[in-house]
Write a protein that holds these residues in place. Structure first.
Motif, PDB file in Angstrom:
ATOM      1  N   THR A  43       0.839  -1.205   0.000  1.00 52.93           N
ATOM      2  CA  THR A  43       0.000   0.000   0.000  1.00 52.93           C
ATOM      3  C   THR A  43       0.873   1.254   0.000  1.00 52.93           C
ATOM      4  N   ASP A  44       0.727   1.981  -1.047  1.00 53.77           N
ATOM      5  CA  ASP A  44       1.500   3.212  -1.169  1.00 53.77           C
ATOM      6  C   ASP A  44       0.590   4.384  -0.837  1.00 53.77           C
ATOM      7  N   LEU A  45       0.813   4.993   0.350  1.00 53.19           N
ATOM      8  CA  LEU A  45      -0.029   6.123   0.771  1.00 53.19           C
ATOM      9  C   LEU A  45       0.794   7.407   0.722  1.00 53.19           C
ATOM     10  N   GLU A  46       1.306   7.683  -0.444  1.00 53.51           N
ATOM     11  CA  GLU A  46       2.214   8.821  -0.557  1.00 53.51           C
ATOM     12  C   GLU A  46       1.515  10.149  -0.330  1.00 53.51           C
ATOM     13  N   ASN A  47       0.181  10.170  -0.402  1.00 53.35           N
ATOM     14  CA  ASN A  47      -0.528  11.442  -0.204  1.00 53.35           C
ATOM     15  C   ASN A  47      -0.944  11.687   1.244  1.00 53.35           C
ATOM     16  N   ALA A  48      -0.629  10.744   2.104  1.00 51.07           N
ATOM     17  CA  ALA A  48      -1.000  10.936   3.512  1.00 51.07           C
ATOM     18  C   ALA A  48      -0.300  12.175   4.063  1.00 51.07           C
ATOM     19  N   GLN A  49      -0.980  12.884   4.951  1.00 51.81           N
ATOM     20  CA  GLN A  49      -0.399  14.102   5.525  1.00 51.81           C
ATOM     21  C   GLN A  49      -0.740  14.202   7.009  1.00 51.81           C
ATOM     22  N   PRO A  50       0.026  14.986   7.736  1.00 56.49           N
ATOM     23  CA  PRO A  50      -0.223  15.071   9.183  1.00 56.49           C
ATOM     24  C   PRO A  50      -1.628  15.589   9.470  1.00 56.49           C
ATOM     25  N   LEU A  51      -2.220  15.063  10.503  1.00 54.35           N
ATOM     26  CA  LEU A  51      -3.543  15.538  10.902  1.00 54.35           C
ATOM     27  C   LEU A  51      -3.388  16.896  11.571  1.00 54.35           C
ATOM     28  N   SER A  52      -4.091  17.857  11.021  1.00 57.23           N
ATOM     29  CA  SER A  52      -4.001  19.210  11.581  1.00 57.23           C
ATOM     30  C   SER A  52      -5.319  19.910  11.339  1.00 57.23           C
ATOM     31  N   ASN A  53      -5.384  21.085  11.898  1.00 57.60           N
ATOM     32  CA  ASN A  53      -6.599  21.856  11.649  1.00 57.60           C
ATOM     33  C   ASN A  53      -6.733  22.094  10.146  1.00 57.60           C
ATOM     34  N   GLY A  54      -7.922  21.937   9.664  1.00 58.94           N
ATOM     35  CA  GLY A  54      -8.138  22.145   8.246  1.00 58.94           C
ATOM     36  C   GLY A  54      -7.667  20.980   7.398  1.00 58.94           C
ATOM     37  N   ALA A  55      -7.602  19.802   8.013  1.00 62.01           N
ATOM     38  CA  ALA A  55      -7.183  18.633   7.246  1.00 62.01           C
ATOM     39  C   ALA A  55      -8.248  18.297   6.210  1.00 62.01           C
ATOM     40  N   PRO A  56      -7.839  17.727   5.088  1.00 62.30           N
ATOM     41  CA  PRO A  56      -8.827  17.375   4.060  1.00 62.30           C
ATOM     42  C   PRO A  56      -9.676  16.189   4.478  1.00 62.30           C
ATOM     43  N   ALA A  57     -10.748  16.015   3.774  1.00 64.28           N
ATOM     44  CA  ALA A  57     -11.609  14.862   4.041  1.00 64.28           C
ATOM     45  C   ALA A  57     -10.873  13.584   3.655  1.00 64.28           C
ATOM     46  N   GLY A  58     -11.145  12.536   4.378  1.00 65.91           N
ATOM     47  CA  GLY A  58     -10.481  11.267   4.073  1.00 65.91           C
ATOM     48  C   GLY A  58     -10.535  10.327   5.258  1.00 65.91           C
ATOM     49  N   THR A  59      -9.597   9.423   5.288  1.00 65.60           N
ATOM     50  CA  THR A  59      -9.521   8.459   6.382  1.00 65.60           C
ATOM     51  C   THR A  59      -8.435   8.893   7.356  1.00 65.60           C
ATOM     52  N   LEU A  60      -8.820   8.918   8.634  1.00 68.60           N
ATOM     53  CA  LEU A  60      -7.832   9.265   9.655  1.00 68.60           C
ATOM     54  C   LEU A  60      -7.062   8.013  10.043  1.00 68.60           C
ATOM     55  N   LEU A  61      -5.768   8.183  10.210  1.00 63.12           N
ATOM     56  CA  LEU A  61      -4.940   7.073  10.668  1.00 63.12           C
ATOM     57  C   LEU A  61      -4.287   7.444  11.988  1.00 63.12           C
ATOM     58  N   LEU A  62      -4.344   6.542  12.917  1.00 62.82           N
ATOM     59  CA  LEU A  62      -3.678   6.739  14.206  1.00 62.82           C
ATOM     60  C   LEU A  62      -2.752   5.549  14.419  1.00 62.82           C
ATOM     61  N   ALA A  63      -1.472   5.796  14.371  1.00 61.52           N
ATOM     62  CA  ALA A  63      -0.489   4.708  14.458  1.00 61.52           C
ATOM     63  C   ALA A  63      -0.278   4.284  15.898  1.00 61.52           C
ATOM     64  N   GLU A  64      -1.341   3.833  16.519  1.00 59.59           N
ATOM     65  CA  GLU A  64      -1.275   3.180  17.832  1.00 59.59           C
ATOM     66  C   GLU A  64      -1.877   1.796  17.644  1.00 59.59           C
ATOM     67  N   SER A  65      -1.423   0.856  18.464  1.00 61.78           N
ATOM     68  CA  SER A  65      -1.974  -0.498  18.359  1.00 61.78           C
ATOM     69  C   SER A  65      -3.496  -0.438  18.351  1.00 61.78           C
ATOM     70  N   TYR A  66      -4.073  -1.240  17.534  1.00 65.64           N
ATOM     71  CA  TYR A  66      -5.531  -1.176  17.405  1.00 65.64           C
ATOM     72  C   TYR A  66      -6.197  -1.492  18.741  1.00 65.64           C
ATOM     73  N   ASN A  67      -7.130  -0.623  19.102  1.00 65.76           N
ATOM     74  CA  ASN A  67      -7.912  -0.854  20.314  1.00 65.76           C
ATOM     75  C   ASN A  67      -9.270  -0.225  20.102  1.00 65.76           C
ATOM     76  N   LYS A  68     -10.282  -0.973  20.432  1.00 67.43           N
ATOM     77  CA  LYS A  68     -11.632  -0.507  20.117  1.00 67.43           C
ATOM     78  C   LYS A  68     -12.043   0.692  20.949  1.00 67.43           C
ATOM     79  N   ASP A  69     -11.285   1.002  21.966  1.00 65.27           N
ATOM     80  CA  ASP A  69     -11.653   2.138  22.810  1.00 65.27           C
ATOM     81  C   ASP A  69     -11.137   3.480  22.277  1.00 65.27           C
ATOM     82  N   TRP A  70     -10.450   3.441  21.174  1.00 64.89           N
ATOM     83  CA  TRP A  70     -10.061   4.724  20.565  1.00 64.89           C
ATOM     84  C   TRP A  70     -11.280   5.322  19.853  1.00 64.89           C
ATOM     85  N   ARG A  71     -11.419   6.588  20.000  1.00 64.42           N
ATOM     86  CA  ARG A  71     -12.558   7.297  19.409  1.00 64.42           C
ATOM     87  C   ARG A  71     -12.033   8.478  18.586  1.00 64.42           C
ATOM     88  N   ALA A  72     -12.819   8.826  17.580  1.00 59.00           N
ATOM     89  CA  ALA A  72     -12.465  10.013  16.798  1.00 59.00           C
ATOM     90  C   ALA A  72     -13.744  10.750  16.449  1.00 59.00           C
TER      91      ALA A  72
END
Lengths: 466, 1019
Positions: B924-953
């Motif tokens: 998977t080449d995600l070369e367009n991924a960018q840091p999450l910041s104010n005014g981030a574009p629409a898309g899928t958020l990625l959080l590089a922490e071990s998967y846990n169902k208690d994470w919320r966004a």
């Protein structure tokens, strides 16, 4: 009384424990695998991703040798590959393919991107593959494995820059790190005069990331009979190939391709060899080290007749050629082993000429119980011969099978090999899309030769590492 | 009429008379403005039953002429008036005035002699060949109250009677004995000796004239005795004289100091003066605090005066030292142990009698130990080692702390609390497990530095070795060692190169164990001798808990070391001790578990060896282990001396010392065993660090060696000369070379700790502006800047966040799936089965890969496995950056920030719940991924922490749907863009756990407090 008993007991226990510890501790528990000198190997297990670099070749009419990539899937399941073609000062072009289980696909690089000096990189995901490339030009076709082991040193023994020959050194850098290398040549003329040449422009020489550089050796060293090459990286890793173009002006025409070895060794084997009226063979020995090499060249005749081993002295940083016709009887079929008798280490390459065609192949410095021979054959009219040699001291049993895309496995040969014996198998059956697998119950050495009326190419097999 | 015959005495009787003829005694009464008691004094002299007593009254410039008073009572007495008021000068007049007397009885003008006093004194002097004899002095106001029965001094020249305040005379001290001095209130002295000594030193008055005289008498070989049958009542009117005549406190202090400067040998002075000065300063400080500046000034001025007048003192000192016939050590038994000054101080400042006694006894014991100990050369060596232990760490305080090894940056108390109370562990790839209580321990260390973490870290390193020595000393006491031998044990512990190497190589956890283990072992062993009760194991339990919090395996090792002692106790039939160890250890373990709850549960559930601290490959080189060759410090093959010296007690000790030496060796063998055997049996498996085992080996060897030295000093003389003496001499001598190495290292100032990659690669900390990231460190665990998260291809790996890491990275959380995937990716790279490591690690937020082959620039190289190096170099998406030799740093050209957004339409490329995460990542080449910041574009958020169902966004007020990105981490789909936030929702559970944990701590703390109070009440 009680005290002395206690003292004795305590001292005895301590002495015993330390004694046992020291005794057991002297055992050598460390072991390690030697790094393969060959540029391409089949890794054990299933790779997640694997990169094969095909440095030599071109994909446009401007280039000297049209390149076709041949990918064989060694597993039963489909494998995805991405072929990326890097062209200088252009965005790389990526094309994805799926190679079905045990299938072999041929991909012309020019179908992806056209350039005189493209760098083709094959990335395979999900299964083991072997990748070779065919280069065609100057009325010749050569086949050789691409590289899946990037190296920080590369050696070639048998180059030549005599009139009518262009020798190219191809340095491919498929990584994100800029490569910086030093290149030096060991040359010898027909009188045997040795010279080590280190062109200034090739010292600290840069190969930018994701690119390749083609070095015209003939423009950097004197015109001479023998040119051995050593490339050392200061930073980074690379794949190196050597391409010789014979323009026909001196009676030889066609192209010869060699893939680099990554280290010198003390023993080199060529499983196949024949000297006939129209076919000449020579062995070129380069000694990049600082110590003269006392070399013994042994010939193992199929007839089991004994040929007295030849003793040679290869000067430090020098290169020597041995014409096999001077050693072996006419029409003899044989294997060759070149070994060093002192502490030096060498690189050995073979040059075969038949008619006007020339082929080169580096010797094989290590045996393996598994070898893959790609079906990178030019066409069905080509005769492909697979030679298996037993370099060990005990008998080996080997089998040659052909694996086709429909997962059919055809046993071609199963034989026992005495020590120092060799066997040839002519692959005259099967499709061009089936690759050949040689397995043995011990280490053997394999190469393959393809001959046709107009071409000859020698290709070392690709060993599997256990 | 008498006949001629009758006029001749009987010859036999004459011979008898000559034999028992009473030696002439002259009573020299020195008076100055005598009070009403003077008459009684004269009458008592008149009443003496001694046959040949003459009275000479020497008046020291009294305002009123005493002749009439003397003549009225003692008409035969001689009276001489002097113009000086100095006691010594006046008394010395006897040298001129008296001739033919055998003895002089020097008397004050306020003493009343019992009728038999002179006779008793003379008889005993003759009988015992005493040159000076003194009576028992009782109070004239209350004759039952004892004032003096012979006097001693402490090492600092302060007189000491040995009597309790107001102690009643019950004949409890009525034994004739040698004494250091007798008071000049009533002193019988041989006249020739008095003349030889030139009488009193006039400069010694007030306060020291009698001490000075007796001391000088001692030095010429005279014997001084107290004769309790001679009783003298003393009015002590000098205490109540008018101000001009009352003793000047400053002068007394000055003169006492002058006396010791004059009389002690140079060697004794070298020992006594520094301690005396320190005590003087302390006392002065106390007086200052008590708002008694005059006394404070008097103490210091005494030193200053003597310092200024030392030249004047020199001739007198020279004379004494040249004429002395006796060494100080010959009458040291007459000098009291401890400080009489402190005792006097306590007596005057601590009113409660009971307390006084306790304080007095304790201080006497401590000071007796100190003063006794410092007199031995071996103790001096030990003390020097301890001083060097601090000297060698000075640069930690006065310079910077090099962030070498795991001595990473310490966070503030607030940040540590935040990390501790957080439900999500941000180490490795993150996990929802309890944070280690060690965070709070590090925070607690900062309390003493008022929250300055760097200073706390500096002090920690500065004090590590001295504290470790202290702990070993305490432990040695549990091994039956005398105080000075305990001191030696502590010194041996720090002289061993292991401790310095731990500091030099920055092994934080091991340093903690190195410091704590001796204390905790001592605590358990001490408690093992008492009856078991739960409150009694709280203190050792806390110790075990602290060690477990820092390094869980360390607590297991500690328990195993105690079990080793348990078995040797069984072997030596000390069932009481073995039972005590078993009970105390079990109880302590329970207390520790309760203290650490719920942290241990995470390990039990995870079964993660790395998180337990098992990350090292063992060593199969026993020889280097025996030399403690674990870092830059060491003594080469001479290092074996440290082991050989510890064999000494097994050769020469007897009795209890031998038994305890065997126990010490049991600990040492255990330590060597756990350092060596695992690496020998399974050289490629992860084990606890060898240093952890060696800590216990050093403890055992230090104790054994100290016991050996004790035997060398005490027992060896009982053996005839032979191999024991030779062996002892060789081994003790061999210790000198490791000791020399220690001295040399001390001059470095930082125990050879050098700057490390955490300093050289500090630029990584500034890269966060491009998005949060991780650094993957690979290399030998000793070279890593954080605790290893695991092992791969024969080496270790760990992760830090946004730079080179901090103290929270020292305790890895149990590995999660993402951690294991990362480890597998590195393994595959090394095997040649992965060529896109950068892209594979991108979903895990790994931006840099650092292969560390040295501890820091210029350190010895510990090469990374060849396969790993080659494998990484062959990766197509790792760009090698220019760095110093020793670290190979790659930047991942395909990296994705830890909090990133993959804009549409690429967001659809994010694999969900991939069965083969590495395969999915690599493809998977995600070369367009960018840091999450104010005014981030629409898309899928990625959080590089071990998967846990208690994470919320959530974004724009809406909760986003969670997905298992790549089968490893957290993703949230359909973010509409703009401000988006991610949080972990399991915080309340952690809050509850923290509350429970704090509650348990309070309960245990209260129990410990209560027990302390009970013990205190029981005395």
């Amino acid at each position: 009384m009680r005290d002395s008993r206690l003292q004795r007991s305590a001292l005895l226990v301590i002495a015993a424990l330390f004694g046992i510890g020291l005794f057991v501790g002297t055992r050598d528990v460390a072991s390690g695998n030697a790094v393969s000198a060959l540029p391409s190997v089949v890794n054990p297990g299933t790779p997640v991703s694997e990169m094969w670099v095909c440095g030599a070749g071109s994909s446009s009419s401007d280039g000297p040798a049209d390149e076709t990539i041949v990918v064989s899937n060694l597993s039963k399941r489909d494998v995805r590959i991405d072929v990326t073609v890097y062209v200088t000062e252009q965005e790389p072009v990526v094309r994805g393919f799926v190679i079905r289980g045990n299938a072999t696909e041929r991909i012309r690089v020019s179908d992806i991107a056209q350039a005189a000096d493209p760098l083709a990189v094959v990335r395979a995901y999900g299964g083991p593959v072997v990748v070779e490339h065919e280069l065609s030009g100057f009325d010749d076709v050569v086949v050789g494995p691409c590289t899946n082991k990037l190296v920080d040193r590369a050696y070639f023994a048998a180059g030549t820059t005599v009139r009518g020959v262009q020798q190219f050194l191809i340095l491919a850098n498929p990584t994100a790190t800029d490569l910086k290398v030093d290149v030096q040549f060991f040359t010898a003329d027909s009188t045997g005069t040795q010279k080590m040449e280190r062109p200034e422009n090739l010292q600290g020489f840069d190969v930018p990331r994701y690119s390749k550089v083609v070095v015209p050796v003939h423009n950097n060293v004197r015109r001479t009979e023998l040119v051995g090459t050593q490339v050392t990286a200061r930073v980074g890793r690379f794949a190196a190939e050597q391409l010789e173009i014979f323009d026909g002006s001196e009676g030889r025409q066609g192209i010869a391709l060699s893939n680099a070895v990554s280290r010198t060794a003390t023993e080199w084997v060529f499983p196949s060899g024949i000297v006939t009226g129209d076919r000449a063979e020579s062995v070129v020995i380069a000694n990049p080290g600082d110590e003269n090499a006392a070399v013994e060249l042994g010939v193992f005749l199929d007839s089991r007749n004994v040929v007295e081993p030849q003793e040679l002295d290869v000067p430090a940083q020098g290169v020597v050629q041995v014409n096999l016709a001077d050693i072996v009887p006419a029409d003899a079929v044989y294997a060759i082993r070149v070994s060093v008798q002192n502490n030096a280490a060498i690189v050995v390459e073979r040059r075969v000429s038949r008619g006007g065609n020339v082929a080169t192949s580096l010797g094989i410095p290590e045996g393996s119980a598994r070898w893959i021979v790609s079906p990178a054959r030019v066409n069905s009219s080509v005769t492909q011969t697979v030679s298996v040699f037993n370099p060990g001291s005990s008998e080996r049993e080997f089998s040659v099978v052909q694996r086709d895309r429909d997962n059919t496995v055809t046993l071609i040969k199963k034989k026992k090999l005495q020590p120092g014996a060799r066997q040839e198998t002519i692959i005259d059956e099967g499709s061009l899309e089936a690759y050949i697998e040689i397995t043995a119950d011990g280490e053997v050495v394999v190469d393959t030769m393809q001959t046709s009326a107009s071409a000859i190419t020698i290709d070392g097999g690709i060993p599997g590492i256990e | 009429m008498e006949t001629l015959e009758n006029s001749w005495p009987d010859l036999a009787a004459l011979e008898e008379d000559r034999q028992f003829a009473a030696p002439p005694v002259v009573a020299v009464v020195v008076t100055h403005n005598p009070g009403p008691a003077f008459d009684e004094v004269l009458r008592s002299l008149d009443a003496q039953d001694y046959p040949d007593l003459t009275v000479l009254v020497l008046d020291a410039a009294s305002e009123e002429d005493p002749r009439l008073r003397v003549a009225e009572i003692l008409p035969k007495a001689f009276v001489r008036r002097e113009s000086t008021a100095s006691f010594g000068t006046t008394a010395n007049e006897a040298l001129k005035s008296v001739a033919g007397a055998t003895y002089l009885l020097i008397c004050h003008d306020d003493v009343i002699l019992a009728p038999n006093a002179v006779r008793e004194l003379v008889e005993e002097a003759v009988r015992s060949n005493a040159a000076i004899a003194g009576p028992k002095l009782v109070s004239a106001q209350n004759p039952r109250e004892l004032l003096e029965v012979g006097m001693s001094i402490d090492r600092f020249g302060i007189p000491f009677s040995g009597l309790e305040p107001n102690e009643l005379d019950q004949e409890q001290h009525d034994g004739v004995r040698d004494t250091f001095f007798v008071s000049s209130a009533a002193m019988l002295i041989r006249a020739d000796l008095f003349a030889e000594l030139s009488g009193f030193d006039p400069e010694a008055f007030p306060g020291s004239e009698d001490i000075d005289l007796c001391w000088r008498a001692r030095l010429v070989g005279a014997r001084i005795m107290v004769v309790p049958d001679a009783v003298v009542q003393h009015y002590e009117i000098s205490q109540s004289r008018r101000v001009p005549d009352s003793p000047d406190a400053a002068a007394i202090t000055r003169n006492r100091l002058r006396t010791i400067l004059k009389c002690y040998s140079s060697a004794s002075l070298a020992v006594v003066l520094p301690i005396g000065f320190a005590l003087g300063c302390m006392e002065s400080l106390v007086y200052l605090v008590k708002r008694q500046p005059q006394k404070s000034r008097a103490l210091l001025s005494a030193w200053w005066w003597n310092f200024r007048n030392f030249k004047k003192l020199k001739p007198a000192r020279r004379e004494i030292q040249t004429t002395r016939r006796v060494h100080d050590s010959d009458f040291r038994f007459l000098i009291t142990k401890g400080s009489a000054r402190i005792r006097a101080f306590l007596r005057s400042h601590v009113r409660a009698e009971e307390r006084l006694r306790v304080f007095s006894t304790a201080s006497q014991r401590v000071l007796s130990t100190t003063t006794n100990a410092v007199s031995r050369p071996i103790t001096w060596v030990a003390v020097s080692a301890l001083v060097l232990a601090m000297f060698g760490a000075r640069e930690f305080v006065f310079g910077d702390v090099p962030h070498v090894g795991t001595l990473t940056r310490w966070l503030s108390i607030g940040s540590l609390w935040e990390s501790f109370s957080s439900a999500w562990r941000y180490t490795g790839m993150g996990s929802a497990t309890a944070a280690p209580p060690a965070f709070l321990l590090v925070a607690a260390l900062q309390v003493v530095t008022f929250g300055y973490p760097a200073l706390a870290q500096a002090l920690f390193l500065f004090l590590a070795l001295p504290l470790a020595a202290w702990g070993t000393g305490r432990l040695a006491r549990q091994f039956g060692a005398e105080p000075q031998i305990a001191l030696v044990a502590g010194a041996l512990y720090v002289v061993n190169p292991l401790g310095r190497n731990l500091v030099a190589t920055g092994r934080f956890a091991e340093i903690c164990i190195y410091v704590l283990a001796p204390f905790v072992l001592a605590s358990v062993l001490r408690q093992a001798r008492d009856d078991f009760s739960w409150p009694s194991v709280i203190v050792p339990g806390i110790g075990v808990g602290v060690i477990a919090a820092v390094q869980p395996i360390g607590a297991l090792y500690l328990a195993a070391a105690l079990i080793a002692v348990f078995f040797t106790a069984r072997f030596t039939n000390d069932k009481f001790l073995s039972r005590g160890i078993a009970r105390t250890l079990s109880g302590s373990a329970v207390v520790a578990l309760v203290l650490l709850f719920p942290w241990p549960i995470a390990f039990v559930l995870a079964g993660d060896r790395a998180a337990l601290g098992m990350n090292s490959i063992g060593s199969n080189d026993l020889a280097s282990l025996l030399r403690f060759d674990t870092g830059p410090s060491g003594a080469g093959w001479i290092g074996y001396a440290l082991v050989l010296a510890a064999l000494l007690p097994l050769l020469i000790s007897t009795g209890d010392r031998l038994v305890w030496a065997i126990r010490a060796w049991a600990i040492a063998l255990f330590g060597f065993g756990v350092a060596y055997i695992p690496g020998m049996l399974a050289p490629r498996s992860p084990w606890p660090s060898i240093e952890l085992g060696l800590i216990f080996a050093v403890i055992g060897l230090s104790l054994a060696t100290a016991i050996g030295i004790a035997s060398f000093v005490a027992d060896l003389r009982t053996f005839v000369f032979g191999w024991r003496q030779i062996a002892a001499a060789i081994t003790v001598g061999a210790l000198a070379i490791p000791g020399l190495g220690f001295v040399v290292d001390a001059f470095d100032g930082q125990w050879r700790a050098r700057s490390a990659w955490a300093d050289s690669l500090a630029f990584l900390d500034s890269q966060r502006v491009q998005g949060e990231f991780r650094v993957l460190w690979i290399g030998n665990e000793k070279n890593l800047p954080a605790a290893p998260n695991g092992r791969v291809v024969g080496t270790n790996w760990t992760l830090t966040r946004n730079g080179v890491g901090n103290v929270t990275d020292l305790w890895p959380a149990p590995a999660q799936r993402a951690d294991l995937a990362l480890e597998q990716a590195v393994r595959l790279s090394a095997e040649g089965n992965l060529s896109d490591l950068g892209r594979t690690l991108a979903p895990l937020g790994v931006r840099y890969v650092a292969v560390v082959e040295t501890l820091g620039p210029g350190s010895p190289r510990s090469a990374a496995p060849q396969g790993l190096r080659v494998g990484l170099e062959r990766q197509s998406d790792l760009a090698r950056l220019f760095t110093e030799p020793g670290v190979i740093l790659y930047e991942n050209t395909d990296w994705i920030p830890v909090r990133a957004v993959v804009p549409d339409p690429d967001s659809r490329k994010v694999p969900v719940a991939a069965p083969d995460p590495l395969q999915a990542s690599a493809q998977t080449d995600l070369e367009n991924a960018q840091p999450l910041s104010n005014g981030a574009p629409a898309g899928t958020l990625l959080l590089a922490e071990s998967y846990n169902k208690d994470w919320r966004a959530s974004a724009k007020g809406d909760s986003l749907r969670q997905l298992n990105a790549f089968g490893l981490t957290n993703g949230f789909v359909a973010s509409p863009g703009g401000n988006a936030s991610m949080r972990f929702s399991g915080q309340w559970v952690r809050n509850l756990a923290v509350l429970i944990q704090l509650g348990l701590w309070v309960l245990i703390g209260a129990a410990a407090w209560k027990r302390r109070k009970i013990r205190k009440a029981q005395g």
